[in-house]
Design a protein around this motif. Sequence first.
Motif, PDB file in Angstrom:
ATOM      1  N   GLY A 175       2.706   1.420  -5.362  1.00 54.83           N
ATOM      2  CA  GLY A 175       1.767   2.540  -5.516  1.00 54.83           C
ATOM      3  C   GLY A 175       0.544   2.108  -6.288  1.00 54.83           C
ATOM      4  O   GLY A 175      -0.564   2.543  -6.005  1.00 54.83           O
ATOM      5  N   SER A 176       0.769   1.216  -7.269  1.00 54.17           N
ATOM      6  CA  SER A 176      -0.372   0.644  -7.957  1.00 54.17           C
ATOM      7  C   SER A 176      -0.783  -0.572  -7.131  1.00 54.17           C
ATOM      8  O   SER A 176      -0.054  -1.569  -7.056  1.00 54.17           O
ATOM      9  CB  SER A 176       0.019   0.245  -9.382  1.00 54.17           C
ATOM     10  OG  SER A 176      -1.108  -0.270 -10.028  1.00 54.17           O
ATOM     11  N   LEU A 177      -1.927  -0.446  -6.466  1.00 53.63           N
ATOM     12  CA  LEU A 177      -2.320  -1.460  -5.491  1.00 53.63           C
ATOM     13  C   LEU A 177      -2.344  -2.856  -6.112  1.00 53.63           C
ATOM     14  O   LEU A 177      -2.806  -3.034  -7.233  1.00 53.63           O
ATOM     15  CB  LEU A 177      -3.688  -1.117  -4.904  1.00 53.63           C
ATOM     16  CG  LEU A 177      -3.749   0.209  -4.138  1.00 53.63           C
ATOM     17  CD1 LEU A 177      -5.195   0.563  -3.789  1.00 53.63           C
ATOM     18  CD2 LEU A 177      -2.903   0.170  -2.878  1.00 53.63           C
ATOM     19  N   ASP A 189      -3.079  -4.452   6.827  1.00 58.75           N
ATOM     20  CA  ASP A 189      -3.571  -3.316   7.618  1.00 58.75           C
ATOM     21  C   ASP A 189      -5.098  -3.298   7.518  1.00 58.75           C
ATOM     22  O   ASP A 189      -5.680  -2.603   6.694  1.00 58.75           O
ATOM     23  CB  ASP A 189      -2.967  -2.013   7.060  1.00 58.75           C
ATOM     24  CG  ASP A 189      -3.290  -0.826   7.947  1.00 58.75           C
ATOM     25  OD1 ASP A 189      -3.885  -1.024   9.019  1.00 58.75           O
ATOM     26  OD2 ASP A 189      -2.937   0.309   7.558  1.00 58.75           O
ATOM     27  N   LEU A 208     -10.372   4.165   0.293  1.00 63.07           N
ATOM     28  CA  LEU A 208     -10.308   5.561  -0.159  1.00 63.07           C
ATOM     29  C   LEU A 208     -11.600   6.327   0.130  1.00 63.07           C
ATOM     30  O   LEU A 208     -11.583   7.416   0.679  1.00 63.07           O
ATOM     31  CB  LEU A 208      -9.965   5.585  -1.647  1.00 63.07           C
ATOM     32  CG  LEU A 208      -9.657   6.931  -2.287  1.00 63.07           C
ATOM     33  CD1 LEU A 208      -8.661   6.761  -3.425  1.00 63.07           C
ATOM     34  CD2 LEU A 208     -10.900   7.620  -2.815  1.00 63.07           C
ATOM     35  N   ARG A 229     -11.212   0.585   6.438  1.00 63.80           N
ATOM     36  CA  ARG A 229     -11.575   1.699   5.564  1.00 63.80           C
ATOM     37  C   ARG A 229     -10.696   1.695   4.320  1.00 63.80           C
ATOM     38  O   ARG A 229      -9.571   1.190   4.345  1.00 63.80           O
ATOM     39  CB  ARG A 229     -11.399   3.040   6.289  1.00 63.80           C
ATOM     40  CG  ARG A 229     -12.215   3.163   7.561  1.00 63.80           C
ATOM     41  CD  ARG A 229     -12.240   4.594   8.044  1.00 63.80           C
ATOM     42  NE  ARG A 229     -13.035   5.430   7.178  1.00 63.80           N
ATOM     43  CZ  ARG A 229     -14.344   5.636   7.290  1.00 63.80           C
ATOM     44  NH1 ARG A 229     -15.011   5.044   8.256  1.00 63.80           N
ATOM     45  NH2 ARG A 229     -14.983   6.414   6.457  1.00 63.80           N
ATOM     46  N   LYS A 257       0.892  -1.186   0.000  1.00 66.67           N
ATOM     47  CA  LYS A 257       0.000   0.000   0.000  1.00 66.67           C
ATOM     48  C   LYS A 257       0.922   1.226   0.000  1.00 66.67           C
ATOM     49  O   LYS A 257       1.102   1.919   1.012  1.00 66.67           O
ATOM     50  CB  LYS A 257      -0.984  -0.024   1.176  1.00 66.67           C
ATOM     51  CG  LYS A 257      -0.502  -0.485   2.517  1.00 66.67           C
ATOM     52  CD  LYS A 257      -1.504  -0.191   3.633  1.00 66.67           C
ATOM     53  CE  LYS A 257      -1.487   1.263   4.059  1.00 66.67           C
ATOM     54  NZ  LYS A 257      -2.282   1.562   5.243  1.00 66.67           N
ATOM     55  N   ASP A 275      -6.363  -3.422   3.412  1.00 66.28           N
ATOM     56  CA  ASP A 275      -7.585  -4.240   3.275  1.00 66.28           C
ATOM     57  C   ASP A 275      -8.366  -3.823   2.029  1.00 66.28           C
ATOM     58  O   ASP A 275      -8.930  -4.658   1.314  1.00 66.28           O
ATOM     59  CB  ASP A 275      -8.458  -4.245   4.548  1.00 66.28           C
ATOM     60  CG  ASP A 275      -8.796  -2.861   5.081  1.00 66.28           C
ATOM     61  OD1 ASP A 275      -8.350  -1.846   4.507  1.00 66.28           O
ATOM     62  OD2 ASP A 275      -9.519  -2.795   6.090  1.00 66.28           O
ATOM     63  N   GLY A 276      -8.344  -2.517   1.717  1.00 69.18           N
ATOM     64  CA  GLY A 276      -8.955  -2.071   0.465  1.00 69.18           C
ATOM     65  C   GLY A 276      -8.176  -2.629  -0.720  1.00 69.18           C
ATOM     66  O   GLY A 276      -8.751  -3.057  -1.734  1.00 69.18           O
ATOM     67  N   GLU A 277      -6.875  -2.664  -0.573  1.00 68.11           N
ATOM     68  CA  GLU A 277      -6.018  -3.219  -1.629  1.00 68.11           C
ATOM     69  C   GLU A 277      -6.400  -4.668  -1.937  1.00 68.11           C
ATOM     70  O   GLU A 277      -6.261  -5.119  -3.087  1.00 68.11           O
ATOM     71  CB  GLU A 277      -4.540  -3.146  -1.180  1.00 68.11           C
ATOM     72  CG  GLU A 277      -3.588  -3.726  -2.206  1.00 68.11           C
ATOM     73  CD  GLU A 277      -2.123  -3.610  -1.822  1.00 68.11           C
ATOM     74  OE1 GLU A 277      -1.813  -3.351  -0.641  1.00 68.11           O
ATOM     75  OE2 GLU A 277      -1.289  -3.779  -2.732  1.00 68.11           O
ATOM     76  N   LYS A 314      -7.633   3.441  11.420  1.00 70.00           N
ATOM     77  CA  LYS A 314      -7.126   4.358  10.397  1.00 70.00           C
ATOM     78  C   LYS A 314      -6.947   5.749  11.014  1.00 70.00           C
ATOM     79  O   LYS A 314      -7.833   6.248  11.706  1.00 70.00           O
ATOM     80  CB  LYS A 314      -8.089   4.400   9.206  1.00 70.00           C
ATOM     81  CG  LYS A 314      -7.479   5.054   7.972  1.00 70.00           C
ATOM     82  CD  LYS A 314      -8.169   4.615   6.699  1.00 70.00           C
ATOM     83  CE  LYS A 314      -7.619   5.375   5.506  1.00 70.00           C
ATOM     84  NZ  LYS A 314      -8.064   4.828   4.216  1.00 70.00           N
ATOM     85  N   HIS A 356       0.955   4.159  -0.925  1.00 70.20           N
ATOM     86  CA  HIS A 356       0.563   5.524  -0.581  1.00 70.20           C
ATOM     87  C   HIS A 356       0.906   5.881   0.861  1.00 70.20           C
ATOM     88  O   HIS A 356       0.852   7.048   1.237  1.00 70.20           O
ATOM     89  CB  HIS A 356      -0.938   5.734  -0.839  1.00 70.20           C
ATOM     90  CG  HIS A 356      -1.824   4.762  -0.116  1.00 70.20           C
ATOM     91  ND1 HIS A 356      -2.037   3.472  -0.559  1.00 70.20           N
ATOM     92  CD2 HIS A 356      -2.536   4.884   1.029  1.00 70.20           C
ATOM     93  CE1 HIS A 356      -2.855   2.854   0.277  1.00 70.20           C
ATOM     94  NE2 HIS A 356      -3.166   3.686   1.256  1.00 70.20           N
TER      95      HIS A 356
HETATM   96  C1  LIG Z   1      -4.551  -0.128  -8.877  1.00 70.29           C
HETATM   97  C2  LIG Z   1      -4.913   1.060  -8.061  1.00 70.29           C
HETATM   98  N1  LIG Z   1      -6.201   1.513  -8.058  1.00 70.29           N
HETATM   99  C3  LIG Z   1      -6.541   2.596  -7.337  1.00 70.29           C
HETATM  100  C4  LIG Z   1      -5.591   3.278  -6.610  1.00 70.29           C
HETATM  101  C5  LIG Z   1      -5.986   4.520  -5.832  1.00 70.29           C
HETATM  102  N2  LIG Z   1      -5.963   4.275  -4.403  1.00 70.29           N
HETATM  103  C6  LIG Z   1      -4.947   4.681  -3.623  1.00 70.29           C
HETATM  104  S1  LIG Z   1      -5.127   4.239  -2.012  1.00 70.29           S
HETATM  105  C7  LIG Z   1      -6.627   3.530  -2.326  1.00 70.29           C
HETATM  106  C8  LIG Z   1      -7.411   2.876  -1.215  1.00 70.29           C
HETATM  107  C9  LIG Z   1      -6.628   1.784  -0.566  1.00 70.29           C
HETATM  108  O1  LIG Z   1      -7.272   1.299   0.571  1.00 70.29           O
HETATM  109  P1  LIG Z   1      -6.478   0.447   1.605  1.00 70.29           P
HETATM  110  O2  LIG Z   1      -5.669  -0.567   0.916  1.00 70.29           O
HETATM  111  O3  LIG Z   1      -7.454  -0.052   2.614  1.00 70.29           O
HETATM  112  O4  LIG Z   1      -5.478   1.490   2.234  1.00 70.29           O
HETATM  113  P2  LIG Z   1      -5.582   2.245   3.641  1.00 70.29           P
HETATM  114  O5  LIG Z   1      -7.029   2.492   3.942  1.00 70.29           O
HETATM  115  O6  LIG Z   1      -4.997   1.332   4.655  1.00 70.29           O
HETATM  116  O7  LIG Z   1      -4.777   3.473   3.472  1.00 70.29           O
HETATM  117  C10 LIG Z   1      -6.951   3.633  -3.682  1.00 70.29           C
HETATM  118  C11 LIG Z   1      -8.193   3.104  -4.273  1.00 70.29           C
HETATM  119  C12 LIG Z   1      -4.261   2.790  -6.660  1.00 70.29           C
HETATM  120  N3  LIG Z   1      -3.271   3.381  -5.984  1.00 70.29           N
HETATM  121  N4  LIG Z   1      -3.959   1.676  -7.359  1.00 70.29           N
END
Ligand SMILES: Cc1ncc(C[n+]2csc(CCOP(=O)(O)OP(=O)(O)O)c2C)c(N)n1
Length: 286
Positions: A119-121, A178, A184, A182, A70, A150-152, A244, A72
């Motif tokens: 960065g690309s989930l 993680d 994005l 929650r 993740k 978890d969103g990933e 979060k 970001h």
């Molecule tokens: C393939 C891809 N799709 C969309 C995004 C945009 N994006 C960045 S973070 C995120 C949400 C990720 O949620 P989670 O994995 O739960 O991260 P956390 O809530 O722990 O920060 C999205 C959709 C991305 N980085 N990569």
Amino acid sequence: MNKEEKMKELRVFAARIRLETMRIISHFGKGHVGGSMSLADAFAVLYGSIINVDPENPAWEDRDYCVLSKGHAGPVMYATLGLKGFFPVEEAYTLNQNGTDFPSHTDRTKTKGVDLTTGSLGQGISEAAGAALGHKLLNKSNYVYVFVGDGECDEGQVWEAAQFAAHYHLDHMIALVDNNGRQLDGTTDEVMSHPKGIGAKFEAFGWNVIDVKDGNDVEQIYDALTKAKQTNGNPTAIILHTIKGKGATFAEPTGAHSSSPAKEVWDEAVKACEESLAEIEKEASL
Ligand SMILES: Cc1ncc(C[n+]2csc(CCOP(=O)(O)OP(=O)(O)O)c2C)c(N)n1
């Protein structure tokens, strides 16, 4: 040092990581506070007591790898690596500015101590599985730790990687999920639920699973990582139930994903982290 002393030290390290994470993002004024702060405790345990790395020699070939799938949440990794001595942590205050070595998403070509670019989930866990297989083929015993969101876990690619890792019995690969509930733009349950839970899914893919009830508790994380390293035959997923935005005055109550509050709000949040660190240091020295 006995375990109790070690845990005190790790709590202080986690509070330092929280403070530096907030300082790093506040200098830019905008960033992924929520998903960075939820991981401060896990980074503290990993880098404070588990991972085998050498800040003087980031490319040491026998090092353990850490992959932030993740990506970001880069700031929490920069705070940790800086405090660990890979670079002066203040260098990361240039987050996202022109010419910086600290982009919001982790990049192995830029930052000392970052092993793979993410960065690309979904891609980071795949890269981690490739690295773990590479180590295995070379008969090396180093570990690959990978942080997954978890969103990933909505990404199909996560499950291709999970299947691959189980198929090749990559028991030196440890995923830390993680599970802050929650993503994005909402809760994981609203956006895309995992009907039987993420742990059950990893288990179905052939992984060992360790559930950590409080993923912001250093002792529970430490016990889970210690147990994961004793497991042979299959990869392990540690499911961290985290909060979060944990410790960020403005992000913890809302679980915000990316935040860009006014300067006074940043200042208050940084001050709260300074106060929290002072309190935890005081408790640790009792
Ligand atoms: C393939 C891809 N799709 C969309 C995004 C945009 N994006 C960045 S973070 C995120 C949400 C990720 O949620 P989670 O994995 O739960 O991260 P956390 O809530 O722990 O920060 C999205 C959709 C991305 N980085 N990569």
